[in-house]
Scaffold this motif. Sequence first.
Motif, short mmCIF file in Angstrom:
data_model
loop_
_atom_site.label_atom_id
_atom_site.label_comp_id
_atom_site.label_asym_id
_atom_site.label_seq_id
_atom_site.Cartn_x
_atom_site.Cartn_y
_atom_site.Cartn_z
N GLU A 1 -7.28 3.57 -9.45
CA GLU A 1 -6.91 2.45 -10.32
C GLU A 1 -6.03 1.42 -9.62
N GLU A 2 -5.06 1.88 -8.83
CA GLU A 2 -4.17 0.94 -8.13
C GLU A 2 -4.95 0.13 -7.10
N ILE A 3 -5.88 0.78 -6.43
CA ILE A 3 -6.71 0.09 -5.43
C ILE A 3 -7.60 -0.93 -6.13
N LYS A 4 -8.13 -0.59 -7.30
CA LYS A 4 -8.94 -1.55 -8.06
C LYS A 4 -8.14 -2.81 -8.39
N LYS A 5 -6.85 -2.64 -8.70
CA LYS A 5 -5.99 -3.79 -8.98
C LYS A 5 -5.81 -4.65 -7.73
N PHE A 6 -5.65 -4.00 -6.58
CA PHE A 6 -5.51 -4.74 -5.33
C PHE A 6 -6.78 -5.55 -5.05
N LEU B 1 0.85 -1.20 0.00
CA LEU B 1 0.00 0.00 0.00
C LEU B 1 0.88 1.25 0.00
N PRO B 2 0.66 2.13 -0.97
CA PRO B 2 1.49 3.33 -1.01
C PRO B 2 1.19 4.27 0.15
N LEU C 1 -8.81 -5.80 5.26
CA LEU C 1 -8.15 -5.17 4.12
C LEU C 1 -9.17 -4.74 3.07
N LEU C 2 -10.12 -5.61 2.76
CA LEU C 2 -11.15 -5.25 1.77
C LEU C 2 -11.96 -4.03 2.22
N GLU C 3 -12.22 -3.95 3.52
CA GLU C 3 -12.94 -2.79 4.06
C GLU C 3 -12.17 -1.50 3.76
N PHE C 4 -10.88 -1.52 3.97
CA PHE C 4 -10.05 -0.34 3.69
C PHE C 4 -9.95 -0.08 2.19
N LEU C 5 -9.76 -1.12 1.41
CA LEU C 5 -9.61 -0.95 -0.03
C LEU C 5 -10.88 -0.38 -0.66
N ASN C 6 -12.01 -0.80 -0.16
CA ASN C 6 -13.28 -0.32 -0.72
C ASN C 6 -13.47 1.18 -0.50
N LYS C 7 -12.80 1.74 0.50
CA LYS C 7 -12.87 3.18 0.73
C LYS C 7 -12.18 3.97 -0.38
N VAL D 1 -5.67 5.04 0.33
CA VAL D 1 -5.98 4.28 1.54
C VAL D 1 -4.89 4.57 2.57
N LYS D 2 -5.27 5.26 3.62
CA LYS D 2 -4.31 5.64 4.66
C LYS D 2 -4.57 4.81 5.92
#
Length: 103
Positions: free
Chosen positions: A93-98, A16-17, A82-88, A22-23
Amino acid sequence: MSTDKFDTAVDIVKRLPEDGPVKLTNDDRLQFYALFKQANEGDVKTTRPGMFDFTGKAKWDAWKGVEGMPQEEAKEKYVALLLEFLNKGAEDEEIKKFIAELA
């Protein structure tokens, strides 16, 4: 849950960057740490770190907080968290790949 999905989630958390959408706060990172340790090692078996090891104590306390959770459940909760955070940040585009990696 497959171990592969859990391993992928662990890898994503590491990638995660810092400046991405996503912070993670320190508390968030402690949640991931606790679930990771529980999933891989089970209940904490060490003594609590000394009074001046603030980071060690925080990590130990977080892990101790999930004591008794089955290792498979810890893996499932790790991926769900993790999915909860990613969905935020799902519009990124990078998050969509994750997210796709976890599908």
